[in-house]
Design an enzyme around this catalytic site. Structure first.
Site, short mmCIF file in Angstrom:
data_model
loop_
_atom_site.label_atom_id
_atom_site.label_comp_id
_atom_site.label_asym_id
_atom_site.label_seq_id
_atom_site.Cartn_x
_atom_site.Cartn_y
_atom_site.Cartn_z
N HIS A 151 3.01 -6.76 0.53
CA HIS A 151 3.66 -5.90 -0.45
C HIS A 151 2.64 -4.94 -1.05
CE1 HIS A 151 5.69 -5.17 -4.52
NE2 HIS A 151 6.38 -4.52 -3.62
N HIS A 152 2.93 -3.65 -0.96
CA HIS A 152 2.10 -2.62 -1.58
C HIS A 152 2.94 -1.86 -2.59
CE1 HIS A 152 -0.80 -2.16 2.15
NE2 HIS A 152 -1.04 -3.24 1.45
N GLU A 183 19.12 -5.34 -5.68
CA GLU A 183 18.46 -5.65 -6.96
C GLU A 183 19.28 -5.19 -8.16
OE1 GLU A 183 14.72 -3.77 -6.34
OE2 GLU A 183 15.43 -1.78 -6.91
#
Lengths: 704, 704
Positions: B414-415, B509
């Site tokens: 994850h970046h 989300e």
């Protein structure tokens, strides 16, 4: 009652003591008084021998989206004083040893309404004041955006100033000498054309700002340690003669994004009753952090030549071809285009320069225009403008490196970025590695044209951060950097001595773009060089540019003797003999001085100086016994009388003097010089005449 | 005279032929007519079965500092027509083979006054039109700045549209379904809060824009191959029902910096009399360049889980500590701070997920919050926000990689960039190398918050260029990229199939941020997915978020059956089972579908579809015989009747059907589902009831 009275008195005294505090320089001549105004505004003032230098001036910062800001409603929580005295050795410099001696006052402030903490730290040296804002770690102030810094410098008189128009992108203007009150009226004339420029106010000026008061005080305003902050200009309220800081805005008009804990750069006020002390001052370096590089053995001053002046004059071209409307890196096939026949960075020409440089003992050769992309290199706001690693078909990197190496010459790399900072950063590792792989250990970088990302300015926080990134990454690769068109330096070369030079002012090239004022070089050391050395690239022997390029009628407003003197007066660990070999070959006797002059020093003594008029300095070469003296002169013929009492008492010397001929003149007879030799000792005196735009250079070697 | 008359006639005919030209789709149903208005303005119009789809619409570009611009005074120099038909195989996709078949018309224009050349290239497919501007290499037009592109799409009626408010930074809105004339009145309500957003007009909308005419035509407007250009929105003249292109501005308000030769992206108009053809269309991919990556063996669809939803819901935290007002990477010592006890990316928790993922056959595990910096990760406009390589003290990169590997699970990197693009680029090589060194082959990147450099927008040319840079560099490292908050995709995954996903829309989300409209997923494939797959991250089984986090009263507006269906209806080569293991453990029978469903396909058949109401699609797994069917339903209870005539004629199958229970409802009874099995053949028909916000999922396996 008595006890209460005593307590009240003590409290009162303590309050006064907290609210107003004096700081003296080590020798007591400078006195800084800090005090709080009633509305909680912090102020400072500065006197020299009891004469006002800075009248009471307010401090603070205006924040974005924050009505309260950091302007007022402060109270002093406590103050701390200390003294510091230490001697340190720079990796290169005018002096082998530098004394760092100051008295310090730290004022810890707290804002009543918000509980935000801010510290004002003052350091008072014998040659001036430095102060900065500090934002300690706290929950009340973490991330904040500066709308404008509001640091005042209230002048005590209508001083004579040597100024450049305040500009977010360029420093390449001639200096104007005028009273402060005259700036407004002269502003528009002072603004000449540049590839990237943006002024903000008719009374805005750049730093460092050199001033002289009517009663003979020399005052210089600048900043030190500009890191991760926006570069400061000064805006003059010319009714009240108060300067206020004016930071460079970003693309949205904001002036800085900060995260506590952090500090602002130091704002500096140099003061002296003599001009020489300004030139000799090490205040800017002393306010910077010590050297951050562990092993500095790879950092070496350089004397170099370059395939450059012939392009600057228009005699030849950076670009390889004139046949294309534009180029696309990686797509344009240069082997298939028609060469324009004027491309200077070709194997044969470069070898010719290498031969000459080698024959005459130069360390390095800069070559510009070696790489693909010059056909449309500026003015296009081009993103992917260079890749920094692909040479033109007529420039053989390996062959030339080997040839230079065989002749004891190091190739100097050139990274013109055209202001495209993201592009440079994308290629930087590969570009630096390419340098190491091919024997380059120093790079001249350039930022000609408007900055990309578009809307950012050369002197904004974003670009300042970029230049620093380039310097620090270069240090990782053991690469020295000479950055042109970057932000004016502020002493960061103490912390990163691989930053061996900047241009960031109007350099010699402007002599080919129409000429600079003949006294320009008598101003620059008082202004631009306060922050660090300048790659001024002197050494022009042919003043009539039309002789190099019939289409260019520019004239170099300097005599040859003045050009020689620059190697001494314009301090730089990086010195270029900028003219073409063929022009040096016509004056090999004068050229001898350039060959002999050192580039690093144990000692420097400013013998006489007056901004705009003359500078004479004597320097002792590092690790040797020779001395070199240089004088640059302004507009009026002048006799410079100097004593050589800096020479060793017990030695005899031979002085070789390169001076203006009697009838020399920067315009009408610039190439007239006379060379004489003389035996000298520490008791000797010299009286030499310098013509307008003239000067002299002396090399003094021991007679053993 | 006769000869002259003939010549004149021929010339006249030729002129008409040049000035107005028809282009037909391969099957003849779509007809595009190009013509020039008297003042030299190029126009186009489009009909479908002789019904107007696009009324006569003008084309051109307004240039900065160029009064003439590229708007008018053109003449047609020549036109070229051609036909193309080819079948190609994507590395992953909905189909194993894709037919690319179109008729093309290229109109070469020249501007009379300036002699500038511009080409309009039209490609007409059976499912729609693509056209673009091309700027050939020429001396008359080299570098130019777009002030605004002026491409019109004149609508033939007051269509029903499924739209998002036009915004330079966010696509994370719920869709509004309304007539075009109603957009203005509904605009403000459509704009809900986001971390980074900026609207430009009360009638501005995003692409792709899905519309339905009153007479049953389905029309979709989008763009293809958005590379080195600014992302296009549409601004509606709601009086005349004409859309015009509105590009995303840079920090200075300019809309694009171009260097000829170059092209604009393709502007696309999909047309069909049926909704299914819009979903099935491969027009966007077909307009992109073929795959640029030679060896694609390392690119593989992924089914994954993640330490993510528990942070999204607020049950746990990305950040390691709550004790600091801010962090400074490389300075803050995390081993000395007080852990907040809610940091989900810790060794123990991650291993728990690895165990579960491994047990149930998942390929990968994404972990967010693994690295230093999350304490102040967004909303601060922080430049140096992450370094992408330094883990928190409780996350052991090597240990977890080894653990995962031993269990046949690959860690997914994850970046989060927090919009700080320069910072990401500075660290990108190290970050990608760190991935390779530690066994990561895919990265989810994020751009939450306003873009740095400040003033740039998420969808401007500068950021578009950055996202492309990240994708191409990732390909060099053989890394797959799933970019969230980046610009909406435009089919570039054909050229760079390592771009395996984007978010760039309102994803799952938002069900934890207050919920999305229950029919949201019946719109997304018609809008967002036209440009490429979406990492929608479905598979939520616990709809009452307060059960995960008592402080979060959000509700997931979907039934479990709908969640299962998403694995089929929301095409993506990257599929996440987003919920917590403990929530799956409560419904292992339903979870079975997620375990079984494929992520790559040989064939996809859209059985029935209506934007905003329902989508049912059947897909055959790549290299296998199983089929999967998914139905997502909108707001009204509906019986979905489908024929399984896509099954092999000579095979028998077992269908496992996961459907809404009769009394299920997205709000009141979302977890009610029923699972049944059934023997089926190609002759079978099914009639299944889907509730509001419901749906069904079917896995069909061969009975051997």
């Amino acid at each position: 009652m008595k006890q209460i009275a005593i307590l009240v008195t003590l409290f009162f005294v303590a309050t006064i003591a907290l609210n107003a505090q004096e700081l003296k320089s080590p020798n007591g001549k400078l006195v800084m008084t800090f005090s709080m105004q009633d509305n909680g505004v912090p102020t400072y003032m500065l006197t020299y021998n009891n004469k006002a230098v800075i009248k009471q001036s307010t401090l603070g910062l205006e924040l974005k989206d924050d009505e309260k800001s950091l302007l007022n409603d402060f109270k002093v929580v406590t103050t701390n004083t200390s003294t510091y005295s230490n001697t340190w050795q720079p990796v290169w410099g005018e002096q082998k040893e530098i004394l760092n001696n100051y008295n310090e006052l730290a004022v810890i402030l707290k804002q009543n309404e918000t509980n935000r903490k801010m510290t004002l730290r003052f350091r008072l040296f014998n040659d001036g004041l430095g102060f900065r804002y500090e934002f300690p770690e706290q929950t009340e102030l973490v991330y904040f955006v500066i709308k404008e810094e509001r640091t005042q410098f209230a002048m005590a008189g209508n001083h004579t100033a040597f100024w450049l128009p305040g500009d977010y992108d360029s420093q390449e203007y001639d200096y104007t000498e005028s009273k402060l009150s005259e700036i407004r009226g002269l502003f528009d004339t002072a603004v000449t054309h540049n590839a990237s420029q943006e002024q903000f106010s008719k009374t805005g000026v750049q730093t460092s700002l050199m001033m002289k008061s009517d009663d003979g005080l020399y005052i210089n305003l600048h900043e030190a340690a500009l890191i991760n902050y926006s570069c400061m200009h000064l805006e003059l309220d010319d009714e009240n003669l108060i300067f206020e800081s004016h930071l460079t805005p970003d693309a949205q008009g904001n002036k800085g994004y900060l995260q506590a804990p952090c500090t602002s750069p130091w704002r500096t006020v140099m003061v002296s009753s003599g001009a020489r002390e300004i030139l000799a001052s090490k205040l800017t370096l002393n306010l910077n952090e010590p050297c951050a590089i562990e092993d500095t053995s790879w950092i070496k001053p350089v004397k170099y030549m370059g395939v450059w002046w012939e392009m600057i004059t228009g005699k030849s071209s950076w670009a390889y071809t004139d046949d294309l409307p534009a180029v696309q890196l990686g797509i344009t096939d240069y082997t298939k285009v028609k060469p324009n026949g004027k491309h200077a960075a070709n194997n044969e020409n470069v070898k010719r320069y290498i031969d000459f440089a080698s024959e005459h003992g130069f360390d390095g050769l800069l070559v510009e225009g070696w790489n693909e992309g010059w056909e449309d290199w500026f003015g296009k706001s081009k993103d992917y403008v260079f890749d920094f690693v692909t040479p033109y078909p007529d420039f053989d990197v390996e062959e030339l490196h080997a040839y230079a190496k065989s002749k004891n010459v190091t190739m100097i790399m050139h990274h013109e970025t055209s202001g495209s900072t993201r592009n440079y950063e994308r290629h930087m590792d590969k570009a630096y590695q390419f340098m190491k792989d091919n024997g380059y250990d120093a790079v001249k970088s350039g930022y000609v044209g408007n900055i990309l990302p578009r809307g950012e300015r050369h002197y904004g926080q974003w670009a300042v951060n970029h230049y620093q990134y380039a310097i620090e990454k270069a240090a990782d690769y053991q690469i020295m950097v000479n950055a042109h068109e970057a932000v004016r330096p502020t002493g960061v070369c103490r912390t990163y001595p691989n930053l061996i030079g900047n241009e960031s002012a109007r350099g010699t090239e402007f002599q080919a773009f129409g000429g600079s004022k003949p006294n320009h070089v008598t101003v620059l050391p008082f202004t631009r060089l306060i922050g660090g050395p300048m790659d001024y690239t002197p050494g022009i022997f042919e003043m009539d540019i039309s002789k190099l390029n019939p289409n260019n009628n520019s004239h170099v407003n300097s005599t040859i003797a003045n050009q020689l003197a620059l190697y001494v007066t314009m301090y730089s660990p990086l010195q270029m003999a900028a003219d073409l070999p063929e022009n040096y070959q016509r004056f090999m006797d004068a050229f001898q001085f350039i060959k002999d002059v050192a580039v690093d020093w144990d000692k420097s003594i400013y013998l006489e100086a007056e901004p705009g008029q003359y500078i004479t300095v004597a320097r002792k070469e590092k690790g040797g016994d020779s001395w070199f003296v240089g004088n640059v002169n302004g507009m009026n013929t002048r006799t410079s009388s100097i004593k050589l009492n800096f020479l060793d008492k017990d030695k005899k010397y031979k002085a070789t003097i390169y001076a203006d001929a009697k009838d020399a003149h920067y315009k009408t007879n610039p190439q007239a010089y006379k060379i004489s030799t003389k035996k000298v000792t520490h008791k000797s005196k010299l009286a030499l005449q310098s013509v307008p735009g003239g000067g002299y250079a002396i090399s003094i070697t021991e007679i053993k």
